[in-house]
Design a protein around this motif. Structure first.
Motif, PDB file in Angstrom:
ATOM      1  N   VAL A  82      81.948  21.792  18.805  1.00  0.00           N
ATOM      2  CA  VAL A  82      83.276  22.361  18.612  1.00  0.00           C
ATOM      3  C   VAL A  82      83.947  21.792  17.365  1.00  0.00           C
ATOM      4  O   VAL A  82      84.745  22.455  16.724  1.00  0.00           O
ATOM      5  CB  VAL A  82      84.142  22.088  19.857  1.00  0.00           C
ATOM      6  CG1 VAL A  82      85.582  22.486  19.639  1.00  0.00           C
ATOM      7  CG2 VAL A  82      83.567  22.802  21.054  1.00  0.00           C
ATOM      8  N   LEU A  83      83.619  20.564  17.023  1.00  0.00           N
ATOM      9  CA  LEU A  83      84.250  19.882  15.894  1.00  0.00           C
ATOM     10  C   LEU A  83      83.317  19.973  14.689  1.00  0.00           C
ATOM     11  O   LEU A  83      82.206  19.463  14.718  1.00  0.00           O
ATOM     12  CB  LEU A  83      84.525  18.416  16.247  1.00  0.00           C
ATOM     13  CG  LEU A  83      85.218  18.175  17.598  1.00  0.00           C
ATOM     14  CD1 LEU A  83      85.350  16.692  17.877  1.00  0.00           C
ATOM     15  CD2 LEU A  83      86.556  18.875  17.661  1.00  0.00           C
ATOM     16  N   PRO A  84      83.754  20.645  13.621  1.00  0.00           N
ATOM     17  CA  PRO A  84      82.856  20.860  12.486  1.00  0.00           C
ATOM     18  C   PRO A  84      82.492  19.570  11.767  1.00  0.00           C
ATOM     19  O   PRO A  84      83.276  18.630  11.788  1.00  0.00           O
ATOM     20  CB  PRO A  84      83.669  21.784  11.569  1.00  0.00           C
ATOM     21  CG  PRO A  84      85.079  21.630  11.969  1.00  0.00           C
ATOM     22  CD  PRO A  84      85.085  21.194  13.400  1.00  0.00           C
ATOM     23  N   PRO A  85      81.307  19.511  11.172  1.00  0.00           N
ATOM     24  CA  PRO A  85      80.367  20.619  11.155  1.00  0.00           C
ATOM     25  C   PRO A  85      79.422  20.651  12.360  1.00  0.00           C
ATOM     26  O   PRO A  85      78.938  21.717  12.717  1.00  0.00           O
ATOM     27  CB  PRO A  85      79.597  20.404   9.859  1.00  0.00           C
ATOM     28  CG  PRO A  85      79.609  18.926   9.648  1.00  0.00           C
ATOM     29  CD  PRO A  85      80.933  18.456  10.230  1.00  0.00           C
ATOM     30  N   PHE A  86      79.152  19.508  12.997  1.00  0.00           N
ATOM     31  CA  PHE A  86      78.149  19.492  14.074  1.00  0.00           C
ATOM     32  C   PHE A  86      78.521  18.543  15.206  1.00  0.00           C
ATOM     33  O   PHE A  86      77.647  17.972  15.840  1.00  0.00           O
ATOM     34  CB  PHE A  86      76.782  19.057  13.525  1.00  0.00           C
ATOM     35  CG  PHE A  86      76.387  19.728  12.249  1.00  0.00           C
ATOM     36  CD1 PHE A  86      76.059  21.076  12.240  1.00  0.00           C
ATOM     37  CD2 PHE A  86      76.352  19.039  11.058  1.00  0.00           C
ATOM     38  CE1 PHE A  86      75.699  21.709  11.052  1.00  0.00           C
ATOM     39  CE2 PHE A  86      75.985  19.654   9.874  1.00  0.00           C
ATOM     40  CZ  PHE A  86      75.660  20.996   9.874  1.00  0.00           C
ATOM     41  N   TYR A  87      79.786  18.325  15.465  1.00  0.00           N
ATOM     42  CA  TYR A  87      80.196  17.271  16.395  1.00  0.00           C
ATOM     43  C   TYR A  87      80.607  17.792  17.765  1.00  0.00           C
ATOM     44  O   TYR A  87      81.266  18.817  17.885  1.00  0.00           O
ATOM     45  CB  TYR A  87      81.331  16.450  15.795  1.00  0.00           C
ATOM     46  CG  TYR A  87      80.865  15.592  14.652  1.00  0.00           C
ATOM     47  CD1 TYR A  87      80.178  14.407  14.884  1.00  0.00           C
ATOM     48  CD2 TYR A  87      81.075  15.981  13.336  1.00  0.00           C
ATOM     49  CE1 TYR A  87      79.727  13.628  13.840  1.00  0.00           C
ATOM     50  CE2 TYR A  87      80.628  15.201  12.283  1.00  0.00           C
ATOM     51  CZ  TYR A  87      79.950  14.028  12.546  1.00  0.00           C
ATOM     52  OH  TYR A  87      79.493  13.265  11.514  1.00  0.00           O
TER      53      TYR A  87
END
Length: 185
Positions: free
Chosen positions: A64-69
């Protein structure tokens, strides 16, 4: 936590597979255990987020948290903090938001990417205390804060999702099966 509610509402409608990955919040004892173990007092905005977001079951990915978190609940945040002790800098005296080599002991992990990188709240003293930093394990450090705080980060993510807009070098993308990802430049 109004911005997280906006994100969850968007996920429910557009990326239900990602929405399903989140678990209910942990009870206050998990936050208290983290505080005792780390000596760090989670700020009010983080406590508020953890009161509505427990992370994911078994550290399942929900980027949900960009880029891959993927967000962490307090128990997984404590595990992450403990794992990163071996990366602590030799000289921990520095101000919040300043570049550092290593993972600072006054950073509280809030999200993981599965490769050892982390988003963390920088709880060092200074004007930028509470800013969100991205720690790159491969590079061994952090260059600059990503957001001034958790509230700003969640607001900007919610806005990017609601408008299908860009956030820095990332753009939201939903797979055919209903999973959110971020396309990067």
């Amino acid at each position: 936590m109004r911005h997280w509610d906006r994100i969850v509402a968007w996920l429910d409608e557009h990326a239900p597979l990602t929405a399903e990955a989140f678990v209910p919040p942990e009870d206050d004892s998990a936050v208290e255990a983290l505080e005792v173990a780390t000596g760090l007092a989670p700020p009010g905005d983080l406590r508020a987020w953890w009161s509505v977001c427990g992370g994911t079951a078994d550290l399942a990915y929900a980027e949900v948290l960009p880029p891959f978190y993927t967000p962490l609940g307090p128990s997984d945040a404590l595990r992450s903090w403990r794992l990163k002790r071996r990366f602590w800098p030799a000289d921990p005296d520095s101000e919040a938001g300043s570049p550092t080599v290593g993972f600072h002991p006054r950073w509280l992990p809030i999200a993981f990417d599965g490769c050892g990188d982390a988003l963390a709240l920088d709880l060092r003293p200074g004007v930028l205390s509470g800013c969100v930093v991205e720690w790159d394990r491969e590079a061994g450090g952090m260059v600059k804060p990503e957001w001034t705080g958790l509230d700003e980060m969640l607001d900007r993510i919610a806005t990017a999702l609601e408008h299908r807009g860009r956030l820095g070098h990332c753009e939201p993308l939903v797979s055919a099966d209903g999973r959110l990802g971020w396309r990067t430049d």
